[in-house]
Design an enzyme around this catalytic site. Sequence first.
Site, PDB file in Angstrom:
ATOM      1  N   ARG A 115      40.110  36.270  45.362  1.00  0.00           N
ATOM      2  CA  ARG A 115      39.144  36.923  44.469  1.00  0.00           C
ATOM      3  C   ARG A 115      38.184  37.797  45.246  1.00  0.00           C
ATOM      4  O   ARG A 115      37.729  38.817  44.764  1.00  0.00           O
ATOM      5  CB  ARG A 115      38.335  35.868  43.707  1.00  0.00           C
TER       6      ARG A 115
ATOM      7  N   SER B 163      37.449  28.284  38.266  1.00  0.00           N
ATOM      8  CA  SER B 163      37.481  27.071  37.447  1.00  0.00           C
ATOM      9  C   SER B 163      36.139  26.355  37.490  1.00  0.00           C
ATOM     10  O   SER B 163      35.670  25.826  36.476  1.00  0.00           O
ATOM     11  CB  SER B 163      38.581  26.129  37.944  1.00  0.00           C
TER      12      SER B 163
ATOM     13  N   LYS C 241      39.596  15.870  43.949  1.00  0.00           N
ATOM     14  CA  LYS C 241      38.752  16.876  43.295  1.00  0.00           C
ATOM     15  C   LYS C 241      38.191  16.388  41.959  1.00  0.00           C
ATOM     16  O   LYS C 241      37.427  17.098  41.319  1.00  0.00           O
ATOM     17  CB  LYS C 241      39.540  18.170  43.071  1.00  0.00           C
TER      18      LYS C 241
ATOM     19  N   HIS D 293      43.871  32.885  36.757  1.00  0.00           N
ATOM     20  CA  HIS D 293      45.131  32.222  37.094  1.00  0.00           C
ATOM     21  C   HIS D 293      46.290  32.829  36.303  1.00  0.00           C
ATOM     22  O   HIS D 293      47.345  33.136  36.865  1.00  0.00           O
ATOM     23  CB  HIS D 293      45.073  30.722  36.764  1.00  0.00           C
TER      24      HIS D 293
END
Length: 157
Positions: free
Chosen positions: A91, A129, A42, A18
Site C-alpha cells: 500500500r 483491515s 492475531k 484485498h
Amino acid sequence: MKNKAIYPGTFDPVTNGHADLIERAALLFDHVVVGVASSPSKKPRFDLAARVKMLTLITSHLDNVSVQGFSGLLVDFAKECDAKVLIRGLRAVSDFEYEFQLANMNRRLYPELESVFLTPAEENSFISSTLVKEVSLHGGDVSEFVHPVVKSALEKS
C-alpha cells in the site's frame, strides 16, 4: 497449472483493497489460490471458516480463483498447492521493508517460490483491515471500504 500463484493473508476483515489485488492477480495468473491464514496470534474477529466463506462469496465471479484456509508456514502451504508465485500487496513505501524481509525469508525456506508485489488502486491504498475493524467497532460506516457481505458480518459481530 504452470502459472499458479498464492495470495495469502489473515483477511480479518477482507477489504476492497484485498479484493482489488485478487482481481489484479487473477488477470496475471492462470490460477490464484487465496490462502486464508488461521493466525490465532492475531486474534481475528472472525474465525477461519467465516473468513474463507466471505472470500469465497466475494471472489465467486472469478473462475480462476479458489479460497483455502491454512495454518502453519506459508511456504509449506505454497508447496502443498504447488504454487511458485507468492502475491503480496504494497500500500505504501512503509510496507516495503517488512515485505522485503518476508520475501527473503520465504526464498530461503522455499527457493522456488518467487514473490511478486502488487499495488492496489489509489482509492484503496489507505484501507487496512485494522482501520476497518476500528471504524466498525465504533459504529462508523465501512460500506465504502468493504464488500456488502463483509459489512453485514461486521454489523452482526
